[in-house]
Design an enzyme around this catalytic site. Structure first.
Site, PDB file in Angstrom:
ATOM      1  N   TYR A  65      14.799  16.299  17.427  1.00  0.00           N
ATOM      2  CA  TYR A  65      14.858  16.529  18.711  1.00  0.00           C
ATOM      3  C   TYR A  65      13.247  17.159  18.996  1.00  0.00           C
ATOM      4  O   TYR A  65      13.597  18.026  18.564  1.00  0.00           O
ATOM      5  CB  TYR A  65      16.340  17.039  19.207  1.00  0.00           C
ATOM      6  CG  TYR A  65      16.779  15.946  19.882  1.00  0.00           C
ATOM      7  CD1 TYR A  65      16.249  15.511  21.026  1.00  0.00           C
ATOM      8  CD2 TYR A  65      17.951  15.121  19.186  1.00  0.00           C
ATOM      9  CE1 TYR A  65      17.235  14.609  22.278  1.00  0.00           C
ATOM     10  CE2 TYR A  65      18.444  14.298  20.049  1.00  0.00           C
ATOM     11  CZ  TYR A  65      17.667  13.570  21.505  1.00  0.00           C
ATOM     12  OH  TYR A  65      18.738  13.306  22.273  1.00  0.00           O
TER      13      TYR A  65
ATOM     14  N   GLU B 177      12.593  17.534  22.698  1.00  0.00           N
ATOM     15  CA  GLU B 177      12.524  17.961  24.203  1.00  0.00           C
ATOM     16  C   GLU B 177      11.415  18.909  24.622  1.00  0.00           C
ATOM     17  O   GLU B 177      11.396  19.949  24.496  1.00  0.00           O
ATOM     18  CB  GLU B 177      14.267  18.847  24.925  1.00  0.00           C
ATOM     19  CG  GLU B 177      15.124  16.922  24.907  1.00  0.00           C
ATOM     20  CD  GLU B 177      16.198  17.627  25.811  1.00  0.00           C
ATOM     21  OE1 GLU B 177      16.199  18.521  25.713  1.00  0.00           O
ATOM     22  OE2 GLU B 177      17.396  16.174  25.484  1.00  0.00           O
TER      23      GLU B 177
ATOM     24  N   ASP C  69      -1.674   0.063  36.662  1.00  0.00           N
ATOM     25  CA  ASP C  69      -0.869  -0.439  35.523  1.00  0.00           C
ATOM     26  C   ASP C  69      -2.298  -0.908  34.573  1.00  0.00           C
ATOM     27  O   ASP C  69      -1.899  -1.901  35.364  1.00  0.00           O
ATOM     28  CB  ASP C  69       0.207  -0.702  35.665  1.00  0.00           C
ATOM     29  CG  ASP C  69       1.608  -1.791  34.635  1.00  0.00           C
ATOM     30  OD1 ASP C  69       0.866  -1.479  33.644  1.00  0.00           O
ATOM     31  OD2 ASP C  69       2.205  -1.811  34.462  1.00  0.00           O
TER      32      ASP C  69
ATOM     33  N   THR D 220       1.086   0.320  28.045  1.00  0.00           N
ATOM     34  CA  THR D 220       2.070  -0.043  26.894  1.00  0.00           C
ATOM     35  C   THR D 220       1.276   0.316  25.979  1.00  0.00           C
ATOM     36  O   THR D 220       0.427   0.161  26.128  1.00  0.00           O
ATOM     37  CB  THR D 220       3.073  -1.668  27.073  1.00  0.00           C
ATOM     38  OG1 THR D 220       1.886  -2.241  27.329  1.00  0.00           O
ATOM     39  CG2 THR D 220       3.425  -1.140  28.278  1.00  0.00           C
TER      40      THR D 220
ATOM     41  N   LYS E 263       0.922  -4.051  23.312  1.00  0.00           N
ATOM     42  CA  LYS E 263       0.593  -5.873  24.036  1.00  0.00           C
ATOM     43  C   LYS E 263      -0.820  -5.375  23.461  1.00  0.00           C
ATOM     44  O   LYS E 263      -1.388  -5.047  21.963  1.00  0.00           O
ATOM     45  CB  LYS E 263       0.069  -5.544  25.258  1.00  0.00           C
ATOM     46  CG  LYS E 263       2.279  -5.386  26.178  1.00  0.00           C
ATOM     47  CD  LYS E 263       2.177  -5.752  26.912  1.00  0.00           C
ATOM     48  CE  LYS E 263       3.584  -5.644  27.721  1.00  0.00           C
ATOM     49  NZ  LYS E 263       3.823  -5.480  29.027  1.00  0.00           N
TER      50      LYS E 263
ATOM     51  N   ARG F 152       5.726  -0.577  19.962  1.00  0.00           N
ATOM     52  CA  ARG F 152       6.703  -0.278  21.497  1.00  0.00           C
ATOM     53  C   ARG F 152       6.690   1.415  21.908  1.00  0.00           C
ATOM     54  O   ARG F 152       6.954   2.305  21.728  1.00  0.00           O
ATOM     55  CB  ARG F 152       8.650  -1.025  21.396  1.00  0.00           C
ATOM     56  CG  ARG F 152       8.012  -1.798  20.879  1.00  0.00           C
ATOM     57  CD  ARG F 152       9.499  -2.886  21.906  1.00  0.00           C
ATOM     58  NE  ARG F 152       9.231  -3.849  22.915  1.00  0.00           N
ATOM     59  CZ  ARG F 152       8.936  -4.901  22.646  1.00  0.00           C
ATOM     60  NH1 ARG F 152       8.239  -5.293  21.387  1.00  0.00           N
ATOM     61  NH2 ARG F 152       8.244  -5.454  23.642  1.00  0.00           N
TER      62      ARG F 152
END
Ligand SMILES: *Cc1c(COP(=O)(O)O)cnc(C)c1O
Length: 418
Positions: free
Chosen positions: A52, A54, A198, A224, A227, A233
């Protein structure tokens, strides 16, 4: 390969094996998909999945992040180098949340923005009424010209002057032509709108210099990473320094909690690969393959939207074959022949989104697999045969044999064994 998975969960192990077999025995033409390297795959399966963290490097809400910081800083610095960006946030879980974070950072609910219409090649997050972007904000879409099927920048300007949007989104998910980011920027400056770009689909081409980049102009650029960048991902946001704080706050704590550190590690690995000279060759070959595939298809009597492609993707218009609304049937027939594509709406779609009249295809994955110009001819012939005989099982079977033959010549993930 699946030593532990096999023991714990043979059902999932079997599904993974079946998937491997499926992709090995077919030609992957879905333009948003790709095949990551073994190094990227390995990075995703590391113990960073447990952590974790954050917050951001050296400013975390949890202890024990000294090695996560190394990973995230490497990812950030490599992304900056790859695109020449001033500021990068590598934490977005995927493309849609990356776009959401930008909207949160730059707009208030109800604000007007402009995006490319979904049926003309925009993404759901560019203002579709079923998506947060269309529900929480007022989208005034721009479209492609009915005749040329190209984005007409004079028309975009006209709409912008009238709509006075707070943000204009340049970007595509199914537009086969070069985007004129400079023209978008000029319109944004004229009407006082933010420019958000984008580049999810074309990021690899942009990084390699085979498509113009919006990064020098736009306020924020999202992409992204899975791609054409050939990473895990996920997504990232690049922006001008003046938006850095707002963007970082919008990602965390705005819409996300802990970043996926194993994915960040894999992003860093992918960016490292993307910075190598071979990646430029790869991106050039994607475009070359797309051009040849487009020309071959057209020479076989297949109509492409805008009559060709400049980038990695193309869109077949089935209406010219009297197959209006048959996108799904043709997609299924192609799948039977081992050719993986997706049905898609065409501009001014006469049928429905679920049974549209288009087939979208692209060359990123097959180029990774090593296919070149001569393979494009075989694929084009297969596609044309199936479209012309989409209900003829024996003709489809014949194409499947050719495709299997082709696939055998280009082993996929040999490292993964059987
Ligand atoms: C793929 C894509 C997205 C969404 O990415 P997800 O990771 O599927 O959420 C956003 N914008 C564009 C232009 C895309 O092509």
């Amino acid at each position: 390969m699946l030593e532990f998975l096999e023991k714990t969960d043979p059902e999932i192990a079997q599904a993974v094996r079946n998937e491997l077999k499926r992709i090995r025995n077919g030609v992957e033409l879905i333009p948003s998909e790709n095949f990551v390297s073994m190094a990227v795959l390995e990075a995703m399966g590391t113990i960073f999945t447990n952590k974790y963290s954050e917050g951001y490097p050296h400013k975390r809400y949890y202890g024990g992040n000294e090695f996560v910081d190394v990973v995230e800083e490497l990812a950030i610095n490599r992304a900056k180098k790859l695109f020449g960006a001033e500021h990068v946030n590598v934490q977005p879980y995927s493309g849609s949340p990356a776009n959401m974070a930008c909207f949160f950072a730059l707009l208030e609910r109800g604000d007007i923005f402009m995006g490319l219409d979904l049926s003309c090649g925009g993404h759901l997050t560019h203002g579709s009424p079923v998506n947060f972007s269309g529900k929480w904000y007022r989208c005034i879409p721009y479209a492609v010209d009915r005749e040329t099927e190209l984005i007409d920048m004079d028309e975009v300007r006209k709409i912008a002057l009238k709509a006075k949007p707070k943000l204009i989104l340049s970007g595509l998910t199914c537009y086969p032509r070069t985007l004129d980011f400079k023209a978008f920027q000029e319109i944004c400056e004229e009407v006082g709108a933010y420019h958000m770009s984008d580049i999810s689909h074309i990021a690899g081409l942009v990084a390699a210099g085979v498509h113009p980049s919006p990064v020098p102009f736009a306020d924020v650029v999202t992409t992204t990473t899975h791609k054409t960048l050939r990473g895990p991902r996920g997504a990232m946001i690049m922006c001008k320094e003046e938006h850095a704080t707002a963007i970082d706050k919008a990602v965390f704590p705005g819409i996300q909690g802990g970043p996926h550190d194993h994915i960040t590690a894999a992003k860093a690995v992918a960016f490292h690969e993307d910075l190598q000279p071979e990646f430029k060759d790869y991106a050039r070959q994607i475009v070359k393959n797309a051009k040849v595939l487009a020309e071959e298809l057209m020479s076989l009597g297949i109509k492409l939207v805008s009559n060709g492609t400049d980038n990695h993707l193309m869109l077949i218009d089935l209406t010219k074959k009297n197959l209006t609304g048959k996108g799904k049937a043709v997609q299924n027939a192609l799948e039977k022949a081992g050719i993986f594509v997706n049905k898609n709406t065409i501009p001014y779609e006469p049928a429905t989104p679920f049974n549209p009249s288009g087939i979208r295809l692209g060359t990123p994955a097959i180029t990774t697999r090593g296919f070149k110009e001569s393979e494009m001819k075989v694929i084009a012939e297969g596609i044309a045969t199936v479209i012309n005989n989409y209900e003829d099982e024996s003709k489809i079977k014949k194409v499947k044999e050719d495709i299997l033959e082709l696939c055998k010549e280009f082993p996929l993930y040999p490292e993964l064994g059987e």
